[in-house]
Write an enzyme that holds these catalytic residues in place. Structure first.
Site, PDB file in Angstrom:
ATOM      1  N   ASN A   1       0.869  -1.176   0.000  1.00 31.65           N
ATOM      2  CA  ASN A   1       0.000   0.000   0.000  1.00 31.65           C
ATOM      3  C   ASN A   1       0.905   1.224   0.000  1.00 31.65           C
ATOM      4  O   ASN A   1       1.447   1.603   1.034  1.00 31.65           O
ATOM      5  CB  ASN A   1      -0.888  -0.040   1.255  1.00 31.65           C
ATOM      6  CG  ASN A   1      -1.734   1.207   1.411  1.00 31.65           C
ATOM      7  OD1 ASN A   1      -1.789   2.046   0.503  1.00 31.65           O
ATOM      8  ND2 ASN A   1      -2.398   1.342   2.550  1.00 31.65           N
TER       9      ASN A   1
ATOM     10  N   GLU B   1      -7.187   4.739   7.542  1.00 32.52           N
ATOM     11  CA  GLU B   1      -6.978   6.152   7.205  1.00 32.52           C
ATOM     12  C   GLU B   1      -8.178   6.702   6.436  1.00 32.52           C
ATOM     13  O   GLU B   1      -8.525   7.883   6.573  1.00 32.52           O
ATOM     14  CB  GLU B   1      -5.659   6.298   6.426  1.00 32.52           C
ATOM     15  CG  GLU B   1      -4.459   6.089   7.346  1.00 32.52           C
ATOM     16  CD  GLU B   1      -3.196   5.595   6.678  1.00 32.52           C
ATOM     17  OE1 GLU B   1      -3.085   5.623   5.440  1.00 32.52           O
ATOM     18  OE2 GLU B   1      -2.283   5.163   7.429  1.00 32.52           O
TER      19      GLU B   1
ATOM     20  N   GLU C   1      -5.712  -4.829  10.463  1.00 28.53           N
ATOM     21  CA  GLU C   1      -4.737  -3.769  10.671  1.00 28.53           C
ATOM     22  C   GLU C   1      -5.075  -2.993  11.945  1.00 28.53           C
ATOM     23  O   GLU C   1      -5.918  -2.085  11.903  1.00 28.53           O
ATOM     24  CB  GLU C   1      -4.724  -2.808   9.483  1.00 28.53           C
ATOM     25  CG  GLU C   1      -4.327  -3.455   8.176  1.00 28.53           C
ATOM     26  CD  GLU C   1      -3.695  -2.453   7.226  1.00 28.53           C
ATOM     27  OE1 GLU C   1      -2.604  -2.725   6.746  1.00 28.53           O
ATOM     28  OE2 GLU C   1      -4.288  -1.390   6.989  1.00 28.53           O
TER      29      GLU C   1
ATOM     30  N   GLY D   1       2.151   2.419  10.798  1.00 25.74           N
ATOM     31  CA  GLY D   1       3.132   3.492  10.663  1.00 25.74           C
ATOM     32  C   GLY D   1       3.812   3.881  11.966  1.00 25.74           C
ATOM     33  O   GLY D   1       4.504   4.906  12.028  1.00 25.74           O
TER      34      GLY D   1
HETATM   35  P1  PGA Z   1       2.524   0.393   7.706  1.00 25.62           P
HETATM   36  O1  PGA Z   1       1.104   0.578   7.015  1.00 25.62           O
HETATM   37  O2  PGA Z   1       3.106  -0.895   7.180  1.00 25.62           O
HETATM   38  O3  PGA Z   1       3.312   1.600   7.294  1.00 25.62           O
HETATM   39  O4  PGA Z   1       2.298   0.327   9.176  1.00 25.62           O
HETATM   40  C1  PGA Z   1       0.247  -0.517   6.785  1.00 25.62           C
HETATM   41  C2  PGA Z   1      -1.045  -0.024   6.172  1.00 25.62           C
HETATM   42  O5  PGA Z   1      -1.537   1.033   6.570  1.00 25.62           O
HETATM   43  O6  PGA Z   1      -1.598  -0.681   5.268  1.00 25.62           O
END
Ligand code: PGA
Length: 254
Positions: A13, A99, A167, A173
């Site tokens: 992603n 998000e 998730e 993040g």
């Molecule tokens: P990340 O994001 O690997 O940067 O934690 C994962 C995502 O939001 O799909």
């Protein structure tokens, strides 16, 4: 450990990152390093989808989008429909990412409508669920995820081979991840809910883990039961890291 008979999926992603040149370079590097094992997918921002899809044509890396509208066309300024994504070469679409849920107030009902649109267009949806940190601390993680699944997945989801991504919002993040036992527990809950809703077909759907997955933790996470791959954010922007996670999936016990 991917579910027996299920081919893992390692999905990148890219979120709102890159440029035309960077997207082409990243897609090219992923394709050049793709090995046997998991299915590979990259999800660039909308403007780079056609170019990345063209660059990856005939290569073992699929292309997906990060969102779509619930309608096939019409007066929806700034939005992009599922048939448009299909038209430019996407085969997957991420829906209900936390998000999107947070920044665009997407409800379970909205995610479900988008997922129906994706299915109608012949795209494979990757529907994201996950608890906030407060919900995790309150012991509500599995109840939240179950409720999101019930509200976000349309009836045709399993027959079309839809994908679920777990998730935890607080792991995205941040560099933080749940313990292996916590991941395994939520994935088992998701599997049970999919089987209860869809029967045997629910037993064969892919359940991805996402949230700060990186080469250093991928081996352990991908070894867990009912973890059928990963949805990778930050680490998917570095081809070597994304490919290392793919190798971990290829090496995971089956
Ligand atoms: P990340 O994001 O690997 O940067 O934690 C994962 C995502 O939001 O799909």
């Amino acid at each position: 450990m991917a579910t027996p008979g299920v081919r893992p999926l390692i999905a990148g992603n890219w979120k709102m990152n890159g440029s035309t040149a960077e997207a082409a370079a990243l897609a090219g590097a992923v394709a050049a390093g793709a090995g046997p094992g998991p299915d590979l997918l990259v999800c660039p921002p909308f403007p780079y989808l056609p170019g990345v899809a063209a660059a990856l044509a005939g290569k073992p890396v699929a292309v997906g989008a990060q969102d779509c509208h619930a309608a096939a066309k019409g007066a929806h300024t700034g939005d992009v429909s599922a048939p448009m994504l299909k038209d430019v070469g996407a085969t997957y679409v991420i829906l209900g990412h936390s998000e999107r849920r947070a920044n665009h107030a997407e409800t379970d009902a909205a995610v479900r409508a988008k997922t129906e649109a994706a299915l109608a267009a012949g795209l494979t949806p990757i529907v994201c669920v996950g608890e906030s940190e407060a919900e995790r601390l309150a012991g509500e993680a599995e109840a939240v995820v179950t409720s999101q699944l019930d509200g976000s997945l349309p009836d045709g989801f399993a027959a079309a081979g839809g994908v679920v991504a777990y998730e935890p919002v607080w792991a995205i993040g941040t560099g933080r991840t749940p313990t292996e036992a916590e991941i395994a527990a939520v994935h088992a809950t998701i599997r049970a809910r999919l089987v209860a809703r869809f029967g045997a077909a629910g037993g064969g759907l892919r359940i991805l883990y996402g949230g700060s997955m990186k080469p250093s933790n991928a081996v352990a996470i991908l070894a867990l039961a009912n973890v059928d791959g990963g949805l990778i954010g930050g680490a998917s922007l570095v081809a070597a890291d994304f490919l290392a996670i793919a190798q971990a999936a290829a090496a995971a016990p089956r």
